[in-house]
Design an enzyme around this catalytic site. Sequence first.
Site, PDB file in Angstrom:
ATOM      1  N   ASP A 225      -0.718  -6.132   2.400  1.00  0.00           N
ATOM      2  CA  ASP A 225      -0.383  -5.195   3.250  1.00  0.00           C
ATOM      3  C   ASP A 225      -1.755  -5.208   4.174  1.00  0.00           C
ATOM      4  OD1 ASP A 225      -0.220  -2.422   4.571  1.00  0.00           O
ATOM      5  OD2 ASP A 225       1.174  -2.154   2.666  1.00  0.00           O
TER       6      ASP A 225
ATOM      7  N   GLY B 285       0.211   1.468  -3.250  1.00  0.00           N
ATOM      8  CA  GLY B 285       0.274   0.541  -4.634  1.00  0.00           C
ATOM      9  C   GLY B 285       1.174   1.029  -5.662  1.00  0.00           C
ATOM     10  N   GLY B 286       2.173   1.635  -5.497  1.00  0.00           N
ATOM     11  CA  GLY B 286       3.220   2.088  -6.568  1.00  0.00           C
ATOM     12  C   GLY B 286       3.793   0.957  -6.915  1.00  0.00           C
TER      13      GLY B 286
ATOM     14  N   ALA C 231       0.621  -1.163   0.083  1.00  0.00           N
ATOM     15  CA  ALA C 231      -0.084  -0.117   0.030  1.00  0.00           C
ATOM     16  C   ALA C 231       0.887   1.264   0.065  1.00  0.00           C
ATOM     17  CB  ALA C 231      -0.849  -0.060   1.250  1.00  0.00           C
TER      18      ALA C 231
ATOM     19  N   LYS D 272      14.747  -0.842   5.341  1.00  0.00           N
ATOM     20  CA  LYS D 272      14.849   0.721   5.626  1.00  0.00           C
ATOM     21  C   LYS D 272      15.492   1.050   7.305  1.00  0.00           C
ATOM     22  CE  LYS D 272      10.161   0.837   3.106  1.00  0.00           C
ATOM     23  NZ  LYS D 272      10.305   1.923   2.635  1.00  0.00           N
TER      24      LYS D 272
HETATM   25  C1  LIG Z   1       6.772   2.520   2.161  1.00  0.00           C
HETATM   26  S1  LIG Z   1       4.954   1.922   2.428  1.00  0.00           S
HETATM   27  C2  LIG Z   1       5.047   0.801   0.791  1.00  0.00           C
HETATM   28  C3  LIG Z   1       4.958   1.489  -0.343  1.00  0.00           C
HETATM   29  C4  LIG Z   1       4.509   0.693  -1.600  1.00  0.00           C
HETATM   30  N1  LIG Z   1       5.698   0.369  -1.975  1.00  0.00           N
HETATM   31  C5  LIG Z   1       4.221   1.727  -2.751  1.00  0.00           C
HETATM   32  O1  LIG Z   1       4.924   1.551  -3.847  1.00  0.00           O
HETATM   33  O2  LIG Z   1       3.219   2.260  -2.856  1.00  0.00           O
HETATM   34  C6  LIG Z   1       5.309   0.703   3.706  1.00  0.00           C
HETATM   35  C7  LIG Z   1       4.087  -0.448   3.650  1.00  0.00           C
HETATM   36  O3  LIG Z   1       4.423  -1.316   4.560  1.00  0.00           O
HETATM   37  C8  LIG Z   1       3.176  -1.460   5.169  1.00  0.00           C
HETATM   38  N2  LIG Z   1       3.468  -2.603   6.338  1.00  0.00           N
HETATM   39  C9  LIG Z   1       4.192  -2.340   7.486  1.00  0.00           C
HETATM   40  N3  LIG Z   1       4.277  -3.297   8.163  1.00  0.00           N
HETATM   41  C10 LIG Z   1       3.829  -4.353   7.669  1.00  0.00           C
HETATM   42  C11 LIG Z   1       3.437  -5.573   7.800  1.00  0.00           C
HETATM   43  N4  LIG Z   1       3.820  -6.236   8.908  1.00  0.00           N
HETATM   44  N5  LIG Z   1       2.786  -6.574   6.858  1.00  0.00           N
HETATM   45  C12 LIG Z   1       2.439  -5.816   5.672  1.00  0.00           C
HETATM   46  N6  LIG Z   1       2.751  -4.285   5.613  1.00  0.00           N
HETATM   47  C13 LIG Z   1       3.186  -3.911   6.236  1.00  0.00           C
HETATM   48  C14 LIG Z   1       2.486  -0.352   5.520  1.00  0.00           C
HETATM   49  O4  LIG Z   1       1.293  -0.425   5.888  1.00  0.00           O
HETATM   50  C15 LIG Z   1       2.977   0.456   4.316  1.00  0.00           C
HETATM   51  O5  LIG Z   1       1.750   0.612   3.590  1.00  0.00           O
END
Ligand SMILES: C[S@@+](CC[C@H](N)C(=O)[O-])C[C@H]1O[C@@H](n2cnc3c(N)ncnc32)[C@H](O)[C@@H]1O
Length: 309
Positions: A198, A181-182, A179, A262
Amino acid sequence: MIASAYLAPEELEGVLAEELDRAGITIAAWHGRLALSPDPPADAAWALDIWTAPREIAAPSVKVAADGLRALQRNWAAYAAAHHRRMALIAARLPPVKARKLRFPEPPPTSHLGAWTLLAPDLMLASPTKTSPFVNGECRFEEDRSGPPSRAYLKLWEACTRIGARPCPGEHCIDLGAAPGGWTWAIARLGAAVLAVDRADLEPGVAAMPGVAVRRESAFGLAPEPVDWLFSDVIAYPNRLLALVQRWIAAGAPRHIVCTLKFQGATDHAAAAAFAAIPGGRVMHLFHNKHELTFVWRQDAQVGAHFPP
Ligand SMILES: C[S@@+](CC[C@H](N)C(=O)[O-])C[C@H]1O[C@@H](n2cnc3c(N)ncnc32)[C@H](O)[C@@H]1O
C-alpha cells in the site's frame, strides 16, 4: 407466472435491475428488494440470493399457509417485505431456522433451505430452492472487535467461506491496497505469510504480526511473482484492476485471486462482465460488499459455471 426471483442488496435494487436488464431478464414487479421475473432463473452477480423455483401458493389462513410450506419441505427462511405480523404468525408454525453467526473459518450451513414471503395477505410466494445457503443471503460472522483495524476483513472471510478455500499455514500471499490492515490481519491469523502492499501505512500492530511483510508502493507497479493467493482491495477503476489481474494471470503467478471491484457513481457493468468472462473466475456481490463486487479466481478450476453458493 413468476419463474425466478432475485434479492437485491440494500440500496442496490437499481444496480441489480440494470444487470438483469442487460441480461434480458424481465422484472415483472418488485416485492421489497425481491425482483420477480417470469423468466427462468439465471446467474446474477448483484443478487444476494436467487429463488430458483418460486411458486405462488394460496394462503387463506395462517394454518393453511404454514401447512402448505411444511408439505413441501422442512426448512424455510422468511423474506418479510410486507404483512409482517401475518408472516410472523406463519413462521411461528414452522420449524425455527437458526440464522446463527458463523465462527470463521467454519463452513456455511449445509441443510437445505427454501425461501418464502407473503405477496398479499392471502398469497405466498415460496421457492424450495435458492442459491444462497444463508437466510436472505446474509452471511454473518462472530466479529473480532479488537484485533483488526477495520471491518473490511469481513469481506475476505465471506469470500473464503463462499469459495470454500482460504490461505493455509506455509502459503504465501500478497495483499494489494492493504492499509489499514484488516485483510492482512485476517490472512496472518490463518498462519499464512503475507506481503502487504500500500502507499499508505499499515496499522503498526498488524505490521508487527508474525508472517507480515510490508512494502510501501503502488500495487500497479509490482511485477507478478509466484503466490498462492493474490488479494486486492485497492481503490481503483475496475478496468485498471482488470488489466492488473490479467497481467498476473498471464504470468502464471497466482494460484488464487480474490479482489474487490469498486464502483463510484455509475456501475461499470461491462468491466464486471469482463472479469466474469475470465476462465476460472466468477464475480459475486458479498453481503459485506458495498457498491462493490468481488472477483474470485482459481488457477485449477472453472468456478464460473455454477450458481454462487
Ligand atoms: C479500502 S482500503 C483497503 C482496506 C484493507 N483491505 C483493510 O482490510 O484494511 C483501500 C486501500 O487502497 C490503497 N490504494 C489506493 N491506490 C493504491 C495503489 N495504487 N497502490 C496500493 N494501494 C493503493 C489505499 O491507500 C487504501 O489503503
